[in-house]
Scaffold this motif. Structure first.
Motif, PDB file in Angstrom:
ATOM      1  N   GLY A 208      -7.659   6.855  -1.536  1.00 23.50           N
ATOM      2  CA  GLY A 208      -6.679   5.803  -1.277  1.00 23.50           C
ATOM      3  C   GLY A 208      -7.121   4.470  -1.849  1.00 23.50           C
ATOM      4  O   GLY A 208      -6.328   3.746  -2.467  1.00 23.50           O
ATOM      5  N   ALA A 209      -8.400   4.131  -1.661  1.00 26.77           N
ATOM      6  CA  ALA A 209      -8.916   2.865  -2.191  1.00 26.77           C
ATOM      7  C   ALA A 209      -8.894   2.854  -3.709  1.00 26.77           C
ATOM      8  O   ALA A 209      -8.506   1.863  -4.349  1.00 26.77           O
ATOM      9  N   THR A 210      -9.315   3.959  -4.325  1.00 27.88           N
ATOM     10  CA  THR A 210      -9.340   4.041  -5.784  1.00 27.88           C
ATOM     11  C   THR A 210      -7.943   3.917  -6.370  1.00 27.88           C
ATOM     12  O   THR A 210      -7.723   3.206  -7.360  1.00 27.88           O
ATOM     13  N   ALA A 211      -6.979   4.586  -5.741  1.00 29.89           N
ATOM     14  CA  ALA A 211      -5.608   4.593  -6.262  1.00 29.89           C
ATOM     15  C   ALA A 211      -5.007   3.196  -6.284  1.00 29.89           C
ATOM     16  O   ALA A 211      -4.392   2.786  -7.280  1.00 29.89           O
ATOM     17  N   VAL A 212      -5.174   2.441  -5.199  1.00 27.91           N
ATOM     18  CA  VAL A 212      -4.519   1.138  -5.150  1.00 27.91           C
ATOM     19  C   VAL A 212      -5.247   0.104  -5.995  1.00 27.91           C
ATOM     20  O   VAL A 212      -4.638  -0.874  -6.449  1.00 27.91           O
ATOM     21  N   MET A 213      -6.550   0.297  -6.224  1.00 27.22           N
ATOM     22  CA  MET A 213      -7.305  -0.684  -7.003  1.00 27.22           C
ATOM     23  C   MET A 213      -7.221  -0.450  -8.507  1.00 27.22           C
ATOM     24  O   MET A 213      -7.770  -1.229  -9.286  1.00 27.22           O
ATOM     25  N   GLN A 214      -6.536   0.619  -8.927  1.00 27.32           N
ATOM     26  CA  GLN A 214      -6.369   0.872 -10.359  1.00 27.32           C
ATOM     27  C   GLN A 214      -5.351  -0.067 -10.995  1.00 27.32           C
ATOM     28  O   GLN A 214      -5.272  -0.136 -12.220  1.00 27.32           O
ATOM     29  N   GLY A 215      -4.549  -0.774 -10.185  1.00 22.33           N
ATOM     30  CA  GLY A 215      -3.537  -1.674 -10.731  1.00 22.33           C
ATOM     31  C   GLY A 215      -4.146  -2.789 -11.549  1.00 22.33           C
ATOM     32  O   GLY A 215      -5.153  -3.379 -11.174  1.00 22.33           O
ATOM     33  N   GLY A 216      -3.534  -3.084 -12.678  1.00 23.51           N
ATOM     34  CA  GLY A 216      -4.071  -4.110 -13.548  1.00 23.51           C
ATOM     35  C   GLY A 216      -3.808  -5.523 -13.061  1.00 23.51           C
ATOM     36  O   GLY A 216      -4.476  -6.453 -13.473  1.00 23.51           O
ATOM     37  N   HIS A 217      -2.816  -5.705 -12.176  1.00 22.73           N
ATOM     38  CA  HIS A 217      -2.481  -7.022 -11.646  1.00 22.73           C
ATOM     39  C   HIS A 217      -2.450  -6.957 -10.129  1.00 22.73           C
ATOM     40  O   HIS A 217      -2.246  -5.893  -9.533  1.00 22.73           O
ATOM     41  N   LEU A 218      -2.608  -8.101  -9.510  1.00 25.12           N
ATOM     42  CA  LEU A 218      -2.673  -8.157  -8.057  1.00 25.12           C
ATOM     43  C   LEU A 218      -1.374  -7.661  -7.427  1.00 25.12           C
ATOM     44  O   LEU A 218      -1.393  -6.941  -6.429  1.00 25.12           O
ATOM     45  N   HIS A 219      -0.219  -8.037  -8.010  1.00 20.93           N
ATOM     46  CA  HIS A 219       1.042  -7.595  -7.419  1.00 20.93           C
ATOM     47  C   HIS A 219       1.218  -6.081  -7.538  1.00 20.93           C
ATOM     48  O   HIS A 219       1.828  -5.438  -6.677  1.00 20.93           O
ATOM     49  N   VAL A 220       0.644  -5.478  -8.608  1.00 19.53           N
ATOM     50  CA  VAL A 220       0.696  -4.023  -8.753  1.00 19.53           C
ATOM     51  C   VAL A 220      -0.121  -3.357  -7.649  1.00 19.53           C
ATOM     52  O   VAL A 220       0.307  -2.375  -7.031  1.00 19.53           O
ATOM     53  N   THR A 221      -1.304  -3.917  -7.387  1.00 12.76           N
ATOM     54  CA  THR A 221      -2.165  -3.373  -6.338  1.00 12.76           C
ATOM     55  C   THR A 221      -1.490  -3.445  -4.975  1.00 12.76           C
ATOM     56  O   THR A 221      -1.510  -2.481  -4.202  1.00 12.76           O
ATOM     57  N   MET A 222      -0.897  -4.593  -4.668  1.00 11.40           N
ATOM     58  CA  MET A 222      -0.248  -4.771  -3.369  1.00 11.40           C
ATOM     59  C   MET A 222       0.932  -3.806  -3.208  1.00 11.40           C
ATOM     60  O   MET A 222       1.059  -3.122  -2.190  1.00 11.40           O
ATOM     61  N   ASN A 223       1.795  -3.749  -4.224  1.00 15.28           N
ATOM     62  CA  ASN A 223       2.951  -2.857  -4.147  1.00 15.28           C
ATOM     63  C   ASN A 223       2.525  -1.400  -4.067  1.00 15.28           C
ATOM     64  O   ASN A 223       3.096  -0.606  -3.309  1.00 15.28           O
ATOM     65  N   ILE A 313      -6.508  -3.435  -0.682  1.00 12.75           N
ATOM     66  CA  ILE A 313      -5.771  -4.701  -0.701  1.00 12.75           C
ATOM     67  C   ILE A 313      -6.716  -5.875  -0.452  1.00 12.75           C
ATOM     68  O   ILE A 313      -6.686  -6.887  -1.169  1.00 12.75           O
ATOM     69  N   VAL A 314      -7.548  -5.750   0.579  1.00 16.47           N
ATOM     70  CA  VAL A 314      -8.482  -6.831   0.917  1.00 16.47           C
ATOM     71  C   VAL A 314      -9.399  -7.120  -0.261  1.00 16.47           C
ATOM     72  O   VAL A 314      -9.613  -8.286  -0.642  1.00 16.47           O
ATOM     73  N   ALA A 315      -9.957  -6.065  -0.869  1.00 20.50           N
ATOM     74  CA  ALA A 315     -10.868  -6.254  -1.997  1.00 20.50           C
ATOM     75  C   ALA A 315     -10.153  -6.882  -3.186  1.00 20.50           C
ATOM     76  O   ALA A 315     -10.708  -7.754  -3.865  1.00 20.50           O
ATOM     77  N   ALA A 316      -8.916  -6.438  -3.446  1.00 21.40           N
ATOM     78  CA  ALA A 316      -8.171  -7.000  -4.574  1.00 21.40           C
ATOM     79  C   ALA A 316      -7.933  -8.495  -4.392  1.00 21.40           C
ATOM     80  O   ALA A 316      -8.025  -9.269  -5.356  1.00 21.40           O
ATOM     81  N   VAL A 317      -7.634  -8.907  -3.169  1.00 20.88           N
ATOM     82  CA  VAL A 317      -7.401 -10.331  -2.901  1.00 20.88           C
ATOM     83  C   VAL A 317      -8.718 -11.109  -2.976  1.00 20.88           C
ATOM     84  O   VAL A 317      -8.792 -12.183  -3.587  1.00 20.88           O
ATOM     85  N   VAL A 318      -9.777 -10.563  -2.380  1.00 21.92           N
ATOM     86  CA  VAL A 318     -11.072 -11.256  -2.364  1.00 21.92           C
ATOM     87  C   VAL A 318     -11.603 -11.465  -3.775  1.00 21.92           C
ATOM     88  O   VAL A 318     -12.122 -12.543  -4.112  1.00 21.92           O
ATOM     89  N   PHE A 319     -11.460 -10.439  -4.621  1.00 24.08           N
ATOM     90  CA  PHE A 319     -12.020 -10.517  -5.972  1.00 24.08           C
ATOM     91  C   PHE A 319     -11.033 -11.064  -6.997  1.00 24.08           C
ATOM     92  O   PHE A 319     -11.355 -11.137  -8.181  1.00 24.08           O
ATOM     93  N   ASP A 323      -5.637 -17.208 -11.367  1.00 23.35           N
ATOM     94  CA  ASP A 323      -4.514 -16.754 -12.193  1.00 23.35           C
ATOM     95  C   ASP A 323      -3.827 -15.543 -11.578  1.00 23.35           C
ATOM     96  O   ASP A 323      -2.596 -15.429 -11.612  1.00 23.35           O
ATOM     97  N   ASP A 324      -4.615 -14.620 -11.015  1.00 24.74           N
ATOM     98  CA  ASP A 324      -4.031 -13.450 -10.361  1.00 24.74           C
ATOM     99  C   ASP A 324      -3.108 -13.872  -9.222  1.00 24.74           C
ATOM    100  O   ASP A 324      -2.006 -13.335  -9.058  1.00 24.74           O
ATOM    101  N   ARG A 325      -3.553 -14.835  -8.427  1.00 23.24           N
ATOM    102  CA  ARG A 325      -2.767 -15.247  -7.257  1.00 23.24           C
ATOM    103  C   ARG A 325      -1.514 -16.025  -7.679  1.00 23.24           C
ATOM    104  O   ARG A 325      -0.452 -15.882  -7.069  1.00 23.24           O
ATOM    105  N   VAL A 326      -1.630 -16.826  -8.721  1.00 30.05           N
ATOM    106  CA  VAL A 326      -0.465 -17.535  -9.244  1.00 30.05           C
ATOM    107  C   VAL A 326       0.560 -16.531  -9.772  1.00 30.05           C
ATOM    108  O   VAL A 326       1.767 -16.655  -9.543  1.00 30.05           O
ATOM    109  N   HIS A 327       0.055 -15.516 -10.491  1.00 32.21           N
ATOM    110  CA  HIS A 327       0.938 -14.478 -11.021  1.00 32.21           C
ATOM    111  C   HIS A 327       1.636 -13.733  -9.883  1.00 32.21           C
ATOM    112  O   HIS A 327       2.832 -13.430  -9.968  1.00 32.21           O
ATOM    113  N   LEU A 328       0.909 -13.444  -8.808  1.00 31.40           N
ATOM    114  CA  LEU A 328       1.499 -12.767  -7.650  1.00 31.40           C
ATOM    115  C   LEU A 328       2.593 -13.631  -7.020  1.00 31.40           C
ATOM    116  O   LEU A 328       3.686 -13.147  -6.694  1.00 31.40           O
ATOM    117  N   HIS A 329       2.322 -14.938  -6.875  1.00 30.09           N
ATOM    118  CA  HIS A 329       3.298 -15.844  -6.276  1.00 30.09           C
ATOM    119  C   HIS A 329       4.555 -15.904  -7.129  1.00 30.09           C
ATOM    120  O   HIS A 329       5.680 -15.863  -6.621  1.00 30.09           O
TER     121      HIS A 329
END
Length: 336
Positions: A208-223, A313-319, A323-329
Motif C-alpha cells: 500500500g505504501a509503495t503504490a501510493v508513493m509511486q506518484g510523480g506529483h503530490l496530488h497524484v499521491t494523495m488521489n 500520504i504523510v511521507a509524501a507531504v513531509v518530503f 513547489d509540490d505543495r503549490v502545485h497541489l493547491h
C-alpha cells in the motif's frame, strides 16, 4: 489511453497467469502454484513500448526482478532471519525495485508488483530445495510471460499507431536513490507496524505504501491513496463474498484470470475501479497459494492498505517541496 492496448495487456497478463497456474497445478509441485503466477505478472509491463526488442527487453527484465524478489526473502528465511529481518528485506526490495523501474524505464505498474512477489515469499523456507523450487517456479512463470507477449504482441500494433507519448525522462541517479530510500523507509515502517499489530500479512501494508508513493506529483499521491483505500474496501467485500461460497480450485482460477483481465482494462482509466478488481485477484491468488489462510484475510487487507496508504500520504507531504505543495493547491483550486 488506448482501449485496445489496455485490452491486449489484460489478455496477455491473464493468459500468462492462466497457463502458469495450469502447468504448475499438473506438475509434481502443485503446492507452488502461486509462484509461477507471480512470475507471469511480468507480462504487465511495457504495454506502451514499441513492438519487438524493446518490449521483450522490458518483460525479461521484470521477470528477472520478480524472480530476484522471491529469491531474496526466501534465502533470508532459509538462513534463519527473524520476521523483523524479513520485513527489512521486503523494504530493501521496495526501494531497490523502485530504483530499477526508474533506471531501466520499465513503466507501470511499477515496483508495487515486485513488492507483491517479495511479500508472497515471506512464508518460511526451511530447506534449500524450497528456495530453489520457488525461484525456478517464478523464473518459469516469467518465461511464460515473455513467450506469451512475444506471440501476441502484434495485437498491440493498431493501438500503438498514432499514439503519442511524452518523451521519457530518466531522473539522475541521486534522485532515484532518494526516491528508493524514501519508499524503502515508509514501506518498512508500514510493514513493521503491521507485524507489531499481529497481522498475518505485513507485506500488504508495504505494498500500500509503495503504490501510493509511486506518484510523480503530490496530488497524484494523495488521489491514489484515497482511491486505493476506497477500492480496496469494495474489492475485499467482493472476495469475502466469493470465498464464503467455498469455491472449488478451478472456480478460483477462473476468477483470478477474469479479475486480472478486468484490472488491466480499467485501471488506466480509473484507479479506484482498478483497485476493486485487483484486490480480489491478489487475495484469491494468496488463497490459492495458501489455502489455510483465515477468513479474516479480506479485513486484514483493508487494514493493511489503509495503514500503508496513510503512511504514504504523510511521507509524501513531509518530503514534498514548496513547489509540490503549490502545485497541489493549484490542482485543487482548478477542481472546485
Amino acid at each position: 489511453m488506448s482501449l485496445r492496448i489496455a485490452c491486449v495487456a489484460g489478455l496477455q497478463s491473464a493468459l500468462a497467469v492462466l497457463v502458469a497456474i495450469v502447468v504448475a497445478h499438473f506438475s509434481p509441485w502443485p503446492h507452488l502454484v502461486g509462484f509461477p503466477a507471480l512470475g507471469a505478472l511480468a507480462a504487465l509491463f511495457g504495454r506502451f513500448a514499441p513492438l519487438g526488442r524493446e518490449r521483450m527487453r522490458i518483460v525479461a527484465l521484470c521477470a528477472a526482478l520478480l524472480t530476484l524478489a522471491v529469491l531474496l526473502p526466501s534465502l533470508a528465511s532459509l538462513l534463519g532471519a527473524s520476521p523483523v529481518v524479513l520485513v527489512l528485506v521486503l523494504a530493501l526490495v521496495a526501494g531497490g525495485s523502485t530504483m530499477a523501474v526508474a533506471r531501466w524505464q520499465l513503466g507501470g505498474p511499477g515496483a508495487v508488483i515486485i513488492v507483491f512477489a517479495a511479500g508472497a515469499a515471506l512464508a518460511p523456507a526451511q530447506a534449500p530445495e524450497t528456495v530453489l523450487l520457488r525461484t525456478l517456479a517464478t523464473a518459469a512463470g516469467g518465461a511464460l510471460a515473455w513467450g506469451t507477449c512475444w506471440l501476441t504482441d502484434p495485437l498491440r500494433a493498431p493501438g500503438l499507431a498514432g499514439l503519442r507519448l511524452p518523451p521519457a525522462h530518466v531522473p539522475p541517479l541521486s534522485h532515484q536513490a532518494i526516491a528508493g530510500a524514501r519508499i524503502a523507509a515508509v514501506a518498512g515502517l508500514a510493514a513493521l507496524i503491521a507485524h507489531a499489530a499481529g497481522w498475518q500479512h505485513p507485506a500488504w501494508a508495504a505494498i500500500g505504501a509503495t503504490a501510493v508513493m509511486q506518484g510523480g506529483h503530490l496530488h497524484v499521491t494523495m488521489n491514489r491513496a484515497l482511491q486505493r483505500m476506497a477500492g480496496t474496501v469494495v474489492g475485499a467485500f467482493v472476495v469475502w463474498a466469493l470465498l464464503a461460497q467455498h469455491p472449488p480450485f478451478w472456480a478460483v482460477v477462473a476468477a483470478i484470470v477474469l479479475f486480472q483481465f478486468l484490472t488491466e482494462v480499467v485501471i488506466g482509466f480509473n484507479y479506484a475501479l482498478g483497485q476493486i478488481t485487483v484486490t480480489p485477484m491478489a487475495l484469491l491468488m494468496t488463497s490459492l497459494a495458501s489455502p489455510a489462510v483465515g477468513s479474516g484475510m479480506p479485513v486484514e487487507r483493508v487494514l493493511d492498505t489503509i495503514l500503508g496508504a496513510a503512511l504514504g500520504i504523510v511521507a509524501a507531504v513531509v518530503f514534498s517541496s514548496v513547489d509540490d505543495r503549490v502545485h497541489l493547491h493549484a490542482h485543487r483550486s482548478q477542481g472546485r
